[in-house]
Each structure stands twice: as structure tokens, then as C-alpha cells.
Motif scaffolding. Structure first.
Motif, PDB file in Angstrom:
ATOM      1  N   UNK B  47      44.573  35.795  37.911  1.00 25.52           N
ATOM      2  CA  UNK B  47      43.538  35.959  38.937  1.00 25.52           C
ATOM      3  C   UNK B  47      42.335  35.069  38.641  1.00 25.52           C
ATOM      4  N   UNK B  48      41.925  34.987  37.381  1.00 21.39           N
ATOM      5  CA  UNK B  48      40.755  34.187  37.028  1.00 21.39           C
ATOM      6  C   UNK B  48      41.032  32.702  37.247  1.00 21.39           C
ATOM      7  N   UNK B  92      34.612  47.759  30.622  1.00 20.40           N
ATOM      8  CA  UNK B  92      34.594  48.370  31.952  1.00 20.40           C
ATOM      9  C   UNK B  92      33.385  47.866  32.752  1.00 20.40           C
ATOM     10  N   UNK B  93      33.054  46.593  32.588  1.00 19.28           N
ATOM     11  CA  UNK B  93      31.977  45.974  33.370  1.00 19.28           C
ATOM     12  C   UNK B  93      30.576  46.220  32.828  1.00 19.28           C
ATOM     13  N   UNK B  94      30.451  47.016  31.748  1.00 19.67           N
ATOM     14  CA  UNK B  94      29.135  47.309  31.167  1.00 19.67           C
ATOM     15  C   UNK B  94      28.909  46.482  29.901  1.00 19.67           C
ATOM     16  N   UNK B  95      27.693  45.901  29.795  1.00 16.01           N
ATOM     17  CA  UNK B  95      27.326  45.166  28.583  1.00 16.01           C
ATOM     18  C   UNK B  95      27.172  46.160  27.438  1.00 16.01           C
ATOM     19  N   UNK B  96      27.968  45.985  26.384  1.00 19.01           N
ATOM     20  CA  UNK B  96      27.917  46.942  25.274  1.00 19.01           C
ATOM     21  C   UNK B  96      27.432  46.321  23.968  1.00 19.01           C
ATOM     22  N   UNK B 156      39.843  39.532  42.019  1.00 14.45           N
ATOM     23  CA  UNK B 156      38.502  38.971  41.810  1.00 14.45           C
ATOM     24  C   UNK B 156      37.846  38.510  43.107  1.00 14.45           C
ATOM     25  N   UNK B 157      36.625  38.956  43.320  1.00 14.82           N
ATOM     26  CA  UNK B 157      35.811  38.448  44.417  1.00 14.82           C
ATOM     27  C   UNK B 157      34.355  38.635  44.031  1.00 14.82           C
ATOM     28  N   UNK B 158      33.489  37.865  44.650  1.00 20.01           N
ATOM     29  CA  UNK B 158      32.081  37.984  44.305  1.00 20.01           C
ATOM     30  C   UNK B 158      31.269  36.943  45.032  1.00 20.01           C
ATOM     31  N   UNK B 159      29.932  37.010  44.825  1.00 24.16           N
ATOM     32  CA  UNK B 159      29.042  36.067  45.502  1.00 24.16           C
ATOM     33  C   UNK B 159      28.988  34.735  44.767  1.00 24.16           C
ATOM     34  N   UNK B 160      28.658  33.681  45.512  1.00 19.58           N
ATOM     35  CA  UNK B 160      28.324  32.412  44.879  1.00 19.58           C
ATOM     36  C   UNK B 160      26.955  32.546  44.227  1.00 19.58           C
ATOM     37  N   UNK B 161      26.869  32.221  42.956  1.00 18.45           N
ATOM     38  CA  UNK B 161      25.586  32.164  42.257  1.00 18.45           C
ATOM     39  C   UNK B 161      25.208  30.685  42.151  1.00 18.45           C
ATOM     40  N   UNK B 232      31.896  37.689  39.380  1.00 18.67           N
ATOM     41  CA  UNK B 232      33.139  38.182  39.987  1.00 18.67           C
ATOM     42  C   UNK B 232      33.898  39.077  39.010  1.00 18.67           C
ATOM     43  N   UNK B 233      33.952  38.668  37.761  1.00 20.17           N
ATOM     44  CA  UNK B 233      34.670  39.464  36.767  1.00 20.17           C
ATOM     45  C   UNK B 233      33.985  40.819  36.577  1.00 20.17           C
ATOM     46  N   UNK B 234      32.670  40.814  36.546  1.00 23.04           N
ATOM     47  CA  UNK B 234      31.966  42.076  36.342  1.00 23.04           C
ATOM     48  C   UNK B 234      32.239  43.040  37.505  1.00 23.04           C
TER      49      UNK B 234
END
Lengths: 262, 262
Positions: B47-48, B92-96, B156-161, B232-234
Motif C-alpha cells: 500500500x505504501x 497504533x498511530x500514536x507517538x510513543x 492509505x489515504x490522506x491530505x497533500x502536505x 497518510x500512514x498515521x
């Protein structure tokens, strides 16, 4: 009046192939890109896409259809399982069928790669007065396995396969310049001149396609070829692989002009 | 004499970061490409890579390290788990965690993507006399989420940064021309002028990095940004993702010149 291949739109060409026409696609819908087709089970898809990323000259990716997806903007209103004039079906690396459609072989886990085809840059070559020998002779382009290895990716590795077009010596620079503007369809040559440097023993005995002569004062020029990924996939013997039959490409809606870089 | 960042080779810079130096990499080993780093479990790797293929401007792939592989020709003699000055670990999407190395977090099924960074084209911009405002002010480049969506791929989907550099109006054409020659590090701008067209409400409040002013007679120019794939990954919240810490890039052995197209 019977429509000629040149007069068909990409959608009309795909409809003709979908409804039974079986013919090589050279000359159909000029001005639109044609594509190599390779469908593989999802578990090989990352390796294939990585192979393409590492070997962009033989494997220029025009598009990817994800599992279950059988159409996309590159073949609007079409169906990848029916719209190619002739397919090849491989099981465990062996060719088992060459059907007109693959509805009976399809699986929902297949990922389909559409890869650029050098047919696209033959049109601008001819417009610039550079002869394309195999077209002038009415035969298929000659293709050769070389001793050059592709960069491997996961389970995939294999030789670079090249196509050869003899070019008059004074037009070699033009051929390089023109084709380098089309990286999405193999781009600039990978080699100019002596075939022995690629360990091609006899130009008259191509591994795929037809032989063409190299007239006096012409130079053999070699471009990376879309057969390369199929050669790598076949070496890995996947349980199932579906491709177009050589010369019987997918006619896409992508204008050639969109593949041109400055 | 203490070595300066400018005097280090890429291998020397990586060794310094490996042995404890924690610093932003801007200015280190000039002339060599720096890379965004993103390591994901193998089951997300297709996917990536497909997301990158479909969104080449924000996600230019310089290299991919396969499972188990922790070095490559881009970081000869190095180790991707230790040679970046600072990492971010997401679960799980959280910065640890934001450690100096990720030896304790690494898994053999991780695939590591190295993506081009626009730092590379800032050098030729300055050489051509085009000011790079954030460097002149000594701050990080401002980055913004936009309303423009990337082409999705699998999960994967997300905004353009985007990153923004204000450019004097009479040098905008130069900035476009110069950066377009570096497609491997985001290439030409994606937008010139009015930030509202990207639904960026306030240039003074970037989503990442630092604000910079836009002097009278200068135009805000926007380039696709390497934060895009991380966004997108987050969104997809993978069980584990490891990236560089913003501004703390991998210094590679790839000469900038190899990223330049004619």
C-alpha cells in the motif's frame, strides 16, 4: 465504410477487442499509449512494484489496479479481463492458455500492473524522420535477453530484456534525444552499438519477435523492454500470472503527450 | 580543529549521529541528498509503495530496504536503526517515543522507505541567487495540510502536505525552472500564489515547522512535502511505524547531481 484501426478511439478499440476481435494492436488509436499487462496474486504485488521501482527503464508503471478492481481511468468504462485482444495465462511459470478473455481465470486477489510500451515513442521518431525499421518491414520488433541483470526485489530477479531498432548513424543522436523525452515508455536507449557488450550473440536470432537487418551505415540501438518484468516473474514461478499476449497490448485512454517530459 | 557539519562526508555524519549526536541535519554534508525515513510492517508495504507511485510529487522514492535489510548503497556501511539523529516511534498511530536509535523497537518484518527531501533543491536555488527565506531567518520551513487529497492506495489515504517558500515575484520563474529539474526531491511547485486555493487559512500558523513572513513583492510558492506519506500512514494507524524526527533526516551517499534531470 469499415472503420480502420487508425480511426478508432481507445474506447472503440477496446470494445472491438472485448467483442471478439483478436489482432495485434500496432496502429490502433494512434496518439494514445498502449500498455503491457501483468496480473499477479497480491502476495507477489509488493515484490513486483519494488522491482519496477528499482528498474524503472524496463518497468515504467503507468497504473496499478488493486484487488477486485477491474477498471480504472486508464481504460474508462472498460474491463481489464476482456479488453485486451489476447491474453496469456501462466500457472507455476508454465503457459497454459492464450484466451481472448480471462473471465474464467480471474481471482479477486489479483493486482494488475500496466507498464509503458515503446510503441508510444515510435510515432514521434517517425514524425522526426527517424526510420523505424521493423515497422517499415511490417514485422514485430526484435527483442533479446541480455547478460545484464536487473536489480532484484524480494523474490523477483531476472535479465534485462531489450528491443533493438537499427538507426542511421547520423540520426542516432536524434533517436536518443526524442526517446529520452518519454521515460514512461522506456525512455532513452540503454545501449548504442556493439551487441556483444550485452552478450547478444547473433542479432539475426532474437529471443522474441522478428529479426530485422542492420543496413550499412546504420547502428543497432537498444532500449529496455517491457518483456523484462515478465521474464522475472516467470523465473519466480507464481501459482498464477496473467499477461497480454506479445504485441496484443491494452489500448489506454492516456494521451501520448502526457508521457512527454520537457 | 572541530569538524564542521559542512566538512563531514555523509559516512562521517552518519557515524556522528550513530555515536550520540542529536541535531537537525540541515547543512550537513552539502552536495549529498538527505532522506525522509518511514519503516512499516511488511503487510502495509505494498500500500505504501503504491501510494508513492500514485503520488510521486510528495513521495519520491529514493530507495527501499526490504525486511531484515538494515543497510544499502544509500548508506554504505551504515545502519538505518542507528544512523538517523532522532527517530519517532508510533504505535497504533500514536507517538510513543522519540529515541536516538530504534534498536529496541526494530522488527525483522519492517520495510523501510527512503523518500527525497526538498533540502536538496535549496542549494541550487541559493546558488542561482534565489533567496530561501527560512534558511536566511534560521528557522524550519513552514508546512501546511491542504484540502487537496492524495490519490488513495489500499488502506492509505490522506491530505497533500506542502512546504512554503516565499519567492520574489521576478524570481518565481527561476524557482520553478530550477526545482523542476529535481523530481526526485519533490520537483516543481504544486501551487503558486493564493494560499486560500489550497484552503490554507493563515500562513502565519503552519501545521508543522516555523512561520516565515512573505515580504512585499514576494509570492508564496508551495511544494509537495515529505510529511505527506506520514500523514497518510498515521491516518491508517498501523500497529508500528518508525520515522525520522522532523528535520533530523538520513544523510545519504547519493550525490545531489544524480537527482538532476536535464
Amino acid at each position: 465504410m469499415t472503420p480502420t484501426p487508425e480511426s478508432l478511439s481507445p474506447a472503440q478499440a477496446r470494445e472491438a477487442f472485448r467483442t471478439g476481435l483478436r489482432a495485434p494492436t500496432s496502429g490502433y488509436a494512434p496518439g494514445f499509449a498502449q500498455a503491457n499487462v501483468l496480473a499477479l496474486p497480491k502476495d507477489l504485488a509488493f515484490d513486483m512494484l519494488l522491482f519496477a521501482q528499482r528498474n524503472p527503464k524496463p518497468c515504467p508503471v503507468l497504473g496499478v489496479l488493486e484487488p477486485v478492481q477491474v477498471t480504472s481511468g486508464l481504460l474508462a468504462g472498460g474491463d481489464i479481463r476482456t479488453d485486451v485482444p489476447a491474453y496469456r495465462v501462466y500457472r507455476d511459470g508454465e503457459l497454459v492458455a492464450e484466451p481472448d478473455d480471462v473471465l474464467g481465470h480471474w481471482r479477486d486477489d489479483l493486482v494488475t500492473f500496466l507498464l509503458g510500451c515503446s510503441f508510444t515513442f515510435e510515432t514521434p521518431l517517425r514524425r522526426a524522420g527517424v526510420p523505424v525499421r521493423h515497422l517499415d518491414l511490417g514485422v514485430n520488433v526484435p527483442m533479446y535477453r541480455t547478460a545484464r541483470r536487473c536489480a532484484p526485489a524480494g523474490s523477483l530477479s531476472g535479465p534485462l530484456v531489450v528491443s533493438m531498432r537499427p538507426i542511421p548513424a547520423h540520426q542516432v543522436a536524434d533517436a536518443v534525444r526524442i526517446t529520452s523525452r518519454y521515460p514512461g515508455v522506456h525512455g532513452a536507449p540503454v545501449h548504442v552499438g556493439n551487441p556483444a557488450a550485452l552478450e547478444i550473440e547473433d542479432l539475426d536470432s532474437p529471443d522474441f519477435g522478428d529479426a530485422v537487418d542492420v543496413p550499412d551505415g546504420w547502428i543497432p540501438v537498444f532500449w529496455a523492454c517491457g518483456v523484462t518484468p515478465q521474464a522475472a516473474v516467470m523465473e519466480s514461478k507464481p501459482e498464477l500470472a496473467i499477461s497480454h499476449s506479445p504485441g496484443h497490448m491494452l489500448v489506454t485512454d492516456l494521451p501520448d503527450a502526457e508521457l512527454q517530459v520537457p
